[in-house]
Design a protein around this motif. Structure first.
Motif, PDB file in Angstrom:
ATOM      1  N   LEU A   1       0.823  -1.207   0.000  1.00  0.00           N
ATOM      2  CA  LEU A   1       0.000   0.000   0.000  1.00  0.00           C
ATOM      3  C   LEU A   1       0.856   1.255   0.000  1.00  0.00           C
ATOM      4  CD1 LEU A   1      -2.882   1.121   0.123  1.00  0.00           C
ATOM      5  CD2 LEU A   1      -2.707   1.053   2.627  1.00  0.00           C
ATOM      6  N   ARG A   2       1.993   1.193   0.648  1.00  0.00           N
ATOM      7  CA  ARG A   2       2.864   2.367   0.724  1.00  0.00           C
ATOM      8  C   ARG A   2       3.280   2.839  -0.668  1.00  0.00           C
ATOM      9  NH1 ARG A   2       8.684   2.849   3.993  1.00  0.00           N
ATOM     10  NH2 ARG A   2       9.150   4.966   3.303  1.00  0.00           N
ATOM     11  N   LEU A   3       3.517   1.908  -1.569  1.00  0.00           N
ATOM     12  CA  LEU A   3       3.908   2.252  -2.943  1.00  0.00           C
ATOM     13  C   LEU A   3       2.852   3.151  -3.574  1.00  0.00           C
ATOM     14  CD1 LEU A   3       5.548   1.922  -5.580  1.00  0.00           C
ATOM     15  CD2 LEU A   3       4.312  -0.226  -5.959  1.00  0.00           C
ATOM     16  N   VAL A   4       1.589   2.787  -3.419  1.00  0.00           N
ATOM     17  CA  VAL A   4       0.493   3.554  -4.004  1.00  0.00           C
ATOM     18  C   VAL A   4       0.314   4.891  -3.293  1.00  0.00           C
ATOM     19  CG1 VAL A   4      -2.008   3.595  -4.387  1.00  0.00           C
ATOM     20  CG2 VAL A   4      -0.706   1.506  -4.844  1.00  0.00           C
ATOM     21  N   LEU A   5       0.297   4.873  -1.975  1.00  0.00           N
ATOM     22  CA  LEU A   5       0.094   6.105  -1.202  1.00  0.00           C
ATOM     23  C   LEU A   5       1.196   7.127  -1.476  1.00  0.00           C
ATOM     24  CD1 LEU A   5      -1.100   4.702   2.260  1.00  0.00           C
ATOM     25  CD2 LEU A   5      -2.480   5.508   0.337  1.00  0.00           C
ATOM     26  N   ASP A   6       2.437   6.649  -1.546  1.00  0.00           N
ATOM     27  CA  ASP A   6       3.559   7.564  -1.820  1.00  0.00           C
ATOM     28  C   ASP A   6       3.427   8.200  -3.204  1.00  0.00           C
ATOM     29  OD1 ASP A   6       4.637   7.088   0.637  1.00  0.00           O
ATOM     30  OD2 ASP A   6       6.242   5.760  -0.061  1.00  0.00           O
ATOM     31  N   THR A   7       2.950   7.420  -4.173  1.00  0.00           N
ATOM     32  CA  THR A   7       2.786   7.946  -5.530  1.00  0.00           C
ATOM     33  C   THR A   7       1.693   9.003  -5.577  1.00  0.00           C
ATOM     34  OG1 THR A   7       3.473   5.799  -6.422  1.00  0.00           O
ATOM     35  CG2 THR A   7       2.392   7.309  -7.939  1.00  0.00           C
ATOM     36  N   VAL A   8       0.580   8.733  -4.910  1.00  0.00           N
ATOM     37  CA  VAL A   8      -0.519   9.712  -4.876  1.00  0.00           C
ATOM     38  C   VAL A   8      -0.074  10.989  -4.156  1.00  0.00           C
ATOM     39  CG1 VAL A   8      -2.849  10.184  -4.051  1.00  0.00           C
ATOM     40  CG2 VAL A   8      -2.297   7.935  -4.983  1.00  0.00           C
ATOM     41  N   LYS A   9       0.625  10.837  -3.045  1.00  0.00           N
ATOM     42  CA  LYS A   9       1.108  12.009  -2.300  1.00  0.00           C
ATOM     43  C   LYS A   9       2.072  12.833  -3.154  1.00  0.00           C
ATOM     44  CE  LYS A   9       0.659   9.863   2.278  1.00  0.00           C
ATOM     45  NZ  LYS A   9       1.382   9.251   3.434  1.00  0.00           N
ATOM     46  N   GLN A  10       2.917  12.152  -3.917  1.00  0.00           N
ATOM     47  CA  GLN A  10       3.865  12.851  -4.794  1.00  0.00           C
ATOM     48  C   GLN A  10       3.109  13.666  -5.833  1.00  0.00           C
ATOM     49  OE1 GLN A  10       6.557  11.401  -8.440  1.00  0.00           O
ATOM     50  NE2 GLN A  10       7.131  10.395  -6.524  1.00  0.00           N
ATOM     51  N   ALA A  11       2.051  13.078  -6.391  1.00  0.00           N
ATOM     52  CA  ALA A  11       1.249  13.777  -7.393  1.00  0.00           C
ATOM     53  C   ALA A  11       0.543  14.983  -6.792  1.00  0.00           C
ATOM     54  CB  ALA A  11       0.225  12.814  -7.995  1.00  0.00           C
ATOM     55  N   ILE A  12      -0.012  14.809  -5.602  1.00  0.00           N
ATOM     56  CA  ILE A  12      -0.712  15.894  -4.912  1.00  0.00           C
ATOM     57  C   ILE A  12       0.233  17.056  -4.635  1.00  0.00           C
ATOM     58  CG2 ILE A  12      -1.807  16.536  -2.726  1.00  0.00           C
ATOM     59  CD1 ILE A  12      -3.043  13.702  -2.690  1.00  0.00           C
ATOM     60  N   GLU A  13       1.435  16.737  -4.195  1.00  0.00           N
ATOM     61  CA  GLU A  13       2.416  17.774  -3.873  1.00  0.00           C
ATOM     62  C   GLU A  13       2.932  18.503  -5.118  1.00  0.00           C
ATOM     63  OE1 GLU A  13       5.396  15.695  -1.705  1.00  0.00           O
ATOM     64  OE2 GLU A  13       4.135  15.380   0.082  1.00  0.00           O
ATOM     65  N   SER A  14       2.925  17.814  -6.250  1.00  0.00           N
ATOM     66  CA  SER A  14       3.482  18.407  -7.472  1.00  0.00           C
ATOM     67  C   SER A  14       2.491  19.299  -8.210  1.00  0.00           C
ATOM     68  CB  SER A  14       3.969  17.308  -8.421  1.00  0.00           C
ATOM     69  OG  SER A  14       2.876  16.557  -8.926  1.00  0.00           O
ATOM     70  N   VAL A  15       1.203  19.179  -7.877  1.00  0.00           N
ATOM     71  CA  VAL A  15       0.174  19.971  -8.567  1.00  0.00           C
ATOM     72  C   VAL A  15      -0.632  20.775  -7.543  1.00  0.00           C
ATOM     73  CG1 VAL A  15      -1.839  19.903 -10.083  1.00  0.00           C
ATOM     74  CG2 VAL A  15      -0.003  18.231 -10.382  1.00  0.00           C
ATOM     75  N   PRO A  16      -0.576  22.098  -7.585  1.00  0.00           N
ATOM     76  CA  PRO A  16      -1.337  22.927  -6.641  1.00  0.00           C
ATOM     77  C   PRO A  16      -2.833  22.626  -6.717  1.00  0.00           C
ATOM     78  CG  PRO A  16       0.229  24.245  -7.891  1.00  0.00           C
ATOM     79  CD  PRO A  16       0.212  22.896  -8.533  1.00  0.00           C
ATOM     80  N   PHE A  17      -3.518  22.776  -5.581  1.00  0.00           N
ATOM     81  CA  PHE A  17      -4.942  22.435  -5.534  1.00  0.00           C
ATOM     82  C   PHE A  17      -5.770  23.220  -6.540  1.00  0.00           C
ATOM     83  CE2 PHE A  17      -9.229  23.267  -3.836  1.00  0.00           C
ATOM     84  CZ  PHE A  17      -9.737  21.969  -3.904  1.00  0.00           C
ATOM     85  N   ASN A  18      -5.427  24.505  -6.732  1.00  0.00           N
ATOM     86  CA  ASN A  18      -6.221  25.320  -7.659  1.00  0.00           C
ATOM     87  C   ASN A  18      -6.106  24.848  -9.111  1.00  0.00           C
ATOM     88  OD1 ASN A  18      -3.496  26.241  -7.839  1.00  0.00           O
ATOM     89  ND2 ASN A  18      -4.204  28.139  -8.776  1.00  0.00           N
ATOM     90  N   GLN A  19      -5.110  23.978  -9.401  1.00  0.00           N
ATOM     91  CA  GLN A  19      -4.960  23.436 -10.754  1.00  0.00           C
ATOM     92  C   GLN A  19      -5.602  22.058 -10.905  1.00  0.00           C
ATOM     93  OE1 GLN A  19      -0.916  23.460 -12.194  1.00  0.00           O
ATOM     94  NE2 GLN A  19      -0.554  25.584 -11.607  1.00  0.00           N
ATOM     95  N   ARG A  20      -6.136  21.520  -9.796  1.00  0.00           N
ATOM     96  CA  ARG A  20      -6.721  20.177  -9.879  1.00  0.00           C
ATOM     97  C   ARG A  20      -8.092  20.096  -9.205  1.00  0.00           C
ATOM     98  NH1 ARG A  20      -5.745  18.068  -4.855  1.00  0.00           N
ATOM     99  NH2 ARG A  20      -3.927  18.875  -3.727  1.00  0.00           N
TER     100      ARG A  20
END
Length: 290
Positions: free
Chosen positions: A167-186
């Motif tokens: 599960l960590r593999l998936v969670l880390d990937t999602v967190k990386q994506a969230i951090e790389s794209v500001p909320f106002n852009q997603r």
């Protein structure tokens, strides 16, 4: 040139205009053929041939469309796919690829809706993302790759390589994506996955809700819904992984990193104005206000 030969045979019985219309070819094309001396085959163009050879020699994983787009990028010359195909066939060259051979099973144990329903069309970046996990095999073992792809610009937004399919593999990937794209852009972002247990786990569901991401999961028997990210895995393996005959497990992470950098920044795609994903993404961001 078979149609021109037919016109030549029947031009004394019917008008050339009528024959061209019947055979769906242009009069100007027919007369050009006549002026060239009625050749049975297209003339060989040494310049085009050398362009194809020079471009293909830079990367033998490039197929017809990639070679055509690269010729346009490198030399500013626009050729048809059929022209590229002809000269590649003449020189007996083609994209070196291999079909993927490994998959893993999915199970259904959720009541999460399918918001994508095979509709991959988007009006902007960060509207729909696709996530999945894939095996990466080496001669002495394997690793697991989790990646997220934006369906609009085809870019890989985030990825992680791990020794464990946890599960960590998936969670880390999602967190990386969230951090790389500001909320106002997603805002109103949909993250789609298959029915793998990682994507129905309560921690994954909670992470998406906390970040106001709409979760979507393929319906039973509808694996086609996750084609976008699967197509990336196929490209990665056929153009890179499968071509490395002695790939070591320790090399996988660096190999994947380099390919994704190439895929995002250099690999041209017809569906995004013949640009690389990050080129297209930057172009969109420059013209959109959030």
């Amino acid at each position: 040139k078979q149609r021109y030969l037919v016109i030549e045979e029947f031009k004394h019985k019917f008008s050339i205009t009528k024959l061209c219309k019947l055979l769906s070819c242009s009069k100007s094309g027919y007369y050009d053929w006549v002026n060239l001396g009625r050749p049975k085959y297209k003339a060989f163009n040494e310049s085009f041939n050398q362009l194809v050879l020079d471009t293909y020699s830079k990367n033998n994983t490039w197929g017809i469309r990639s070679v055509r787009m690269k010729i346009k990028e490198f030399f500013g010359i626009s050729l048809k796919n059929s022209t590229i195909q002809r000269y590649m066939q003449i020189n007996n060259i083609k994209s070196i690829t291999r079909k993927r051979t490994h998959r893993y099973s999915k199970v259904q144990h959720h009541n999460i809706p399918n918001l994508v329903k095979r509709n991959f069309n988007c009006f902007n970046i960060n509207e729909k993302w696709s996530i999945d996990i894939s095996y990466i095999f080496a001669v002495n073992g394997l690793k697991y790759l989790c990646a997220i792809k934006d369906l609009y610009d085809k870019s890989i937004v985030a990825y992680n390589v791990s020794n464990f399919i946890d599960l960590r593999l998936v969670l880390d990937t999602v967190k990386q994506a969230i951090e790389s794209v500001p909320f106002n852009q997603r805002k109103n972002l949909i993250l789609h996955s298959d029915q793998g247990w990682h994507f129905t786990n309560w921690q994954y569901v909670k992470l998406l809700k906390e970040n106001k991401i709409q979760q979507s999961i393929s319906s039973k028997g509808s694996c086609v819904d996750n084609v976008p990210i699967e197509s990336f895995f196929s490209i990665l393996k056929s153009e890179c992984i499968y071509l490395k005959q002695n790939l070591q497990k320790e090399e996988i992470e660096e190999v994947v990193k380099n390919f994704i950098k190439y895929y995002n920044n250099e690999r041209l795609q017809e569906k995004i104005q013949e640009l690389a994903p990050m080129q297209f993404r930057k172009q969109v961001l420059a013209n959109v206000s959030f």
